[in-house]
Design a protein around this motif. Structure first.
Motif, PDB file in Angstrom:
ATOM      1  N   MET A   8       5.783   0.739  -8.548  1.00 18.23           N
ATOM      2  CA  MET A   8       6.362  -0.536  -7.993  1.00 18.23           C
ATOM      3  C   MET A   8       5.500  -1.192  -6.923  1.00 18.23           C
ATOM      4  SD  MET A   8       9.749  -1.278  -5.696  1.00 18.23           S
ATOM      5  CE  MET A   8      10.830  -0.671  -6.827  1.00 18.23           C
ATOM      6  N   THR A   9       5.420  -2.480  -6.723  1.00 12.17           N
ATOM      7  CA  THR A   9       4.653  -3.108  -5.625  1.00 12.17           C
ATOM      8  C   THR A   9       5.481  -3.142  -4.395  1.00 12.17           C
ATOM      9  OG1 THR A   9       3.023  -4.223  -7.248  1.00 12.17           O
ATOM     10  CG2 THR A   9       3.482  -5.080  -5.065  1.00 12.17           C
ATOM     11  N   VAL A  10       4.838  -3.147  -3.429  1.00 11.82           N
ATOM     12  CA  VAL A  10       5.388  -3.316  -2.068  1.00 11.82           C
ATOM     13  C   VAL A  10       4.950  -4.479  -1.330  1.00 11.82           C
ATOM     14  CG1 VAL A  10       6.136  -2.372   0.181  1.00 11.82           C
ATOM     15  CG2 VAL A  10       6.370  -0.927  -1.951  1.00 11.82           C
ATOM     16  N   ALA A  11       5.458  -5.447  -0.760  1.00 11.99           N
ATOM     17  CA  ALA A  11       4.705  -6.587  -0.167  1.00 11.99           C
ATOM     18  C   ALA A  11       4.817  -6.202   1.301  1.00 11.99           C
ATOM     19  CB  ALA A  11       5.602  -8.063  -0.345  1.00 11.99           C
ATOM     20  N   VAL A  12       3.665  -6.183   1.886  1.00 12.71           N
ATOM     21  CA  VAL A  12       3.405  -5.917   3.286  1.00 12.71           C
ATOM     22  C   VAL A  12       3.211  -7.284   4.039  1.00 12.71           C
ATOM     23  CG1 VAL A  12       2.110  -4.726   4.879  1.00 12.71           C
ATOM     24  CG2 VAL A  12       2.273  -3.713   2.648  1.00 12.71           C
ATOM     25  N   LEU A  13       4.089  -7.598   4.819  1.00 14.04           N
ATOM     26  CA  LEU A  13       3.970  -8.964   5.385  1.00 14.04           C
ATOM     27  C   LEU A  13       3.515  -8.771   7.021  1.00 14.04           C
ATOM     28  CD1 LEU A  13       7.441 -10.307   4.462  1.00 14.04           C
ATOM     29  CD2 LEU A  13       5.157 -10.475   3.079  1.00 14.04           C
ATOM     30  N   PHE A  14       2.708  -9.610   7.427  1.00 14.96           N
ATOM     31  CA  PHE A  14       2.240  -9.589   8.763  1.00 14.96           C
ATOM     32  C   PHE A  14       1.271  -8.264   9.165  1.00 14.96           C
ATOM     33  CE2 PHE A  14       6.459 -11.735   8.708  1.00 14.96           C
ATOM     34  CZ  PHE A  14       5.965 -13.024   8.976  1.00 14.96           C
ATOM     35  N   ALA A  15       0.474  -7.869   8.155  1.00 15.79           N
ATOM     36  CA  ALA A  15      -0.475  -7.063   8.288  1.00 15.79           C
ATOM     37  C   ALA A  15      -1.736  -7.628   9.110  1.00 15.79           C
ATOM     38  CB  ALA A  15      -0.979  -6.643   7.124  1.00 15.79           C
ATOM     39  N   ARG A  16      -2.427  -6.889   9.985  1.00 15.42           N
ATOM     40  CA  ARG A  16      -3.663  -7.009  10.602  1.00 15.42           C
ATOM     41  C   ARG A  16      -4.574  -7.286   9.371  1.00 15.42           C
ATOM     42  NH1 ARG A  16      -5.230  -5.424  15.681  1.00 15.42           N
ATOM     43  NH2 ARG A  16      -7.300  -5.213  14.675  1.00 15.42           N
ATOM     44  N   ALA A  17      -5.720  -8.131   9.834  1.00  8.60           N
ATOM     45  CA  ALA A  17      -6.556  -8.528   8.644  1.00  8.60           C
ATOM     46  C   ALA A  17      -7.298  -7.341   8.246  1.00  8.60           C
ATOM     47  CB  ALA A  17      -7.749  -9.483   9.413  1.00  8.60           C
ATOM     48  N   ASP A  18      -7.360  -6.083   9.299  1.00  7.71           N
ATOM     49  CA  ASP A  18      -8.212  -4.913   9.001  1.00  7.71           C
ATOM     50  C   ASP A  18      -7.398  -3.774   8.414  1.00  7.71           C
ATOM     51  OD1 ASP A  18      -7.340  -4.810  11.415  1.00  7.71           O
ATOM     52  OD2 ASP A  18      -8.921  -3.758  12.266  1.00  7.71           O
ATOM     53  N   SER A  19      -6.032  -4.171   8.122  1.00  5.04           N
ATOM     54  CA  SER A  19      -4.950  -3.385   7.806  1.00  5.04           C
ATOM     55  C   SER A  19      -5.558  -2.123   6.795  1.00  5.04           C
ATOM     56  CB  SER A  19      -3.714  -4.011   7.493  1.00  5.04           C
ATOM     57  OG  SER A  19      -2.822  -3.125   6.891  1.00  5.04           O
ATOM     58  N   ILE A  20      -4.855  -0.930   7.151  1.00  9.89           N
ATOM     59  CA  ILE A  20      -5.111   0.283   5.610  1.00  9.89           C
ATOM     60  C   ILE A  20      -4.467  -0.109   4.736  1.00  9.89           C
ATOM     61  CG2 ILE A  20      -5.834   1.900   7.762  1.00  9.89           C
ATOM     62  CD1 ILE A  20      -3.071   3.251   7.452  1.00  9.89           C
ATOM     63  N   TYR A  21      -3.370  -0.809   4.788  1.00 12.79           N
ATOM     64  CA  TYR A  21      -2.708  -1.057   3.577  1.00 12.79           C
ATOM     65  C   TYR A  21      -3.501  -2.189   2.649  1.00 12.79           C
ATOM     66  CZ  TYR A  21       2.141  -0.657   6.037  1.00 12.79           C
ATOM     67  OH  TYR A  21       3.046   0.008   7.021  1.00 12.79           O
TER      68      TYR A  21
ATOM     69  N   MET B 137      -4.680   0.463  -0.221  1.00 13.34           N
ATOM     70  CA  MET B 137      -3.721   1.096  -0.882  1.00 13.34           C
ATOM     71  C   MET B 137      -3.344   0.626  -2.247  1.00 13.34           C
ATOM     72  SD  MET B 137      -1.185   2.136   2.436  1.00 13.34           S
ATOM     73  CE  MET B 137       0.073   2.780   0.901  1.00 13.34           C
ATOM     74  N   PRO B 138      -2.974   1.287  -3.265  1.00 15.29           N
ATOM     75  CA  PRO B 138      -2.544   0.747  -4.359  1.00 15.29           C
ATOM     76  C   PRO B 138      -1.203   0.377  -4.287  1.00 15.29           C
ATOM     77  CG  PRO B 138      -2.510   3.249  -4.685  1.00 15.29           C
ATOM     78  CD  PRO B 138      -3.230   2.812  -2.949  1.00 15.29           C
ATOM     79  N   HIS B 139      -0.727  -0.704  -5.132  1.00 14.20           N
ATOM     80  CA  HIS B 139       0.571  -1.104  -5.331  1.00 14.20           C
ATOM     81  C   HIS B 139       1.100  -1.891  -3.970  1.00 14.20           C
ATOM     82  CE1 HIS B 139       0.453   1.218  -9.009  1.00 14.20           C
ATOM     83  NE2 HIS B 139       0.429   2.284  -8.236  1.00 14.20           N
ATOM     84  N   THR B 140       0.189  -2.368  -3.179  1.00 13.15           N
ATOM     85  CA  THR B 140       0.500  -3.081  -2.004  1.00 13.15           C
ATOM     86  C   THR B 140       0.195  -4.579  -2.388  1.00 13.15           C
ATOM     87  OG1 THR B 140      -1.382  -2.625  -0.880  1.00 13.15           O
ATOM     88  CG2 THR B 140       0.710  -1.256  -0.624  1.00 13.15           C
ATOM     89  N   ASP B 141       1.103  -5.621  -1.882  1.00 11.32           N
ATOM     90  CA  ASP B 141       0.545  -6.846  -1.853  1.00 11.32           C
ATOM     91  C   ASP B 141       0.673  -7.275  -0.405  1.00 11.32           C
ATOM     92  OD1 ASP B 141       0.085  -9.777  -2.448  1.00 11.32           O
ATOM     93  OD2 ASP B 141       2.261 -10.120  -3.193  1.00 11.32           O
TER      94      ASP B 141
ATOM     95  N   GLY C  58       7.699 -13.864  -3.061  1.00 13.79           N
ATOM     96  CA  GLY C  58       8.049 -12.669  -4.315  1.00 13.79           C
ATOM     97  C   GLY C  58       9.412 -12.004  -4.494  1.00 13.79           C
ATOM     98  N   HIS C  59       9.612 -11.055  -5.092  1.00 16.77           N
ATOM     99  CA  HIS C  59      10.628 -10.095  -5.206  1.00 16.77           C
ATOM    100  C   HIS C  59      10.612  -8.652  -4.931  1.00 16.77           C
ATOM    101  CE1 HIS C  59      12.533 -13.727  -6.867  1.00 16.77           C
ATOM    102  NE2 HIS C  59      11.562 -13.804  -7.879  1.00 16.77           N
ATOM    103  N   ALA C  60       9.407  -8.426  -4.381  1.00 12.65           N
ATOM    104  CA  ALA C  60       9.105  -6.935  -4.147  1.00 12.65           C
ATOM    105  C   ALA C  60       9.826  -6.589  -2.717  1.00 12.65           C
ATOM    106  CB  ALA C  60       7.677  -6.539  -4.023  1.00 12.65           C
ATOM    107  N   PRO C  61      10.067  -5.310  -2.916  1.00  9.49           N
ATOM    108  CA  PRO C  61      10.621  -4.900  -1.328  1.00  9.49           C
ATOM    109  C   PRO C  61       9.538  -5.086  -0.255  1.00  9.49           C
ATOM    110  CG  PRO C  61      11.049  -3.209  -2.925  1.00  9.49           C
ATOM    111  CD  PRO C  61      10.175  -4.311  -3.294  1.00  9.49           C
ATOM    112  N   VAL C  62       9.886  -5.057   1.020  1.00 13.09           N
ATOM    113  CA  VAL C  62       8.988  -5.349   2.000  1.00 13.09           C
ATOM    114  C   VAL C  62       8.618  -4.570   3.205  1.00 13.09           C
ATOM    115  CG1 VAL C  62       8.835  -7.137   3.962  1.00 13.09           C
ATOM    116  CG2 VAL C  62       9.643  -8.014   1.796  1.00 13.09           C
ATOM    117  N   VAL C  63       7.497  -4.303   3.462  1.00  9.56           N
ATOM    118  CA  VAL C  63       7.302  -3.598   4.688  1.00  9.56           C
ATOM    119  C   VAL C  63       6.654  -4.562   5.723  1.00  9.56           C
ATOM    120  CG1 VAL C  63       5.663  -1.885   6.047  1.00  9.56           C
ATOM    121  CG2 VAL C  63       6.802  -1.436   3.476  1.00  9.56           C
ATOM    122  N   ALA C  64       7.291  -5.021   6.753  1.00  8.01           N
ATOM    123  CA  ALA C  64       7.047  -5.824   7.679  1.00  8.01           C
ATOM    124  C   ALA C  64       6.704  -5.340   9.077  1.00  8.01           C
ATOM    125  CB  ALA C  64       8.319  -6.826   7.884  1.00  8.01           C
TER     126      ALA C  64
END
Length: 186
Positions: free
Chosen positions: A1-14, A17-21, A34-40
């Motif tokens: 499953m893909t997870v949306a990572v919102l408000f990440a730093r430009a140099d983020s380690i996310y 990582m696979p399966h991250t938007d 989108g409809h994926a769960p969010v890490v914010a």
């Protein structure tokens, strides 16, 4: 499953990582539909303990409220400083309670995941139950560094100072915690 990572730093380690938007400032997380769960990780300076000294953009406070709305809609995890004023402003539940969206909060230290400073953090979680969390590491002892040195005095004597971390390191998420957040939501 893909997870949306919102408000990440430009140099983020996310971004490695696979399966991250990943949505950084260039992609503008406010455009996420989108409809994926969010890490914010919305900017915190307008909400933090030192907000009176901060110089946030005029619309910066709204980014955290947007993140809360997305997590309530799609499920996910929001990370903010322990003393963030976002919790009362957005009616987020205190640790040990729930909100009407099934959301709940816990307090953690990013030191437990390898951050060099204590960095106490509140997590707002929607979409999984507390007993579904993977094991959370607990590390005792004093972190080798501090977020900022206050030069405090105790009983008239200056306290021992530990090295202060950089601004970039203050904003970064420890390498071992993002996989955990993303696995929580998978």
């Amino acid at each position: 499953m893909t997870v949306a990572v919102l408000f990440a730093r430009a140099d983020s380690i996310y971004k490695d990582m696979p399966h991250t938007d990943v949505w950084d400032a260039e992609r503008d997380a406010r455009m996420y539909c989108g409809h994926a769960p969010v890490v914010a990780h919305p900017p915190c300076r307008a909400w933090g303990q030192l907000r009176h000294m901060a110089k946030p953009r005029h619309d910066e406070k709204d980014l955290a409220l947007f993140a809360v709305a997305k997590i309530r809609e799609l499920g996910g995890v929001l990370e903010h400083p322990a003393k963030s004023t976002l919790w009362p402003a957005a009616s987020l539940p205190a640790p040990g309670t729930r909100d009407e969206f099934g959301g709940w909060s816990i307090m953690v230290s990013q030191y437990w995941w390898g951050h060099r400073a204590e960095k106490k953090t509140l997590l707002y979680i929607v979409g999984i139950e507390p007993d579904q969390l993977p094991e959370i590491p607990f590390v005792m002892g004093e972190a080798p560094c501090v977020l900022a040195s206050s030069g405090r005095r105790i009983n008239g004597k200056r306290t021992k100072r530990r090295p202060e971390i950089s601004k970039r390191e203050r904003e970064a998420t420890p390498p071992s915690s993002p996989p955990g957040y993303c696995k929580w939501l998978a």
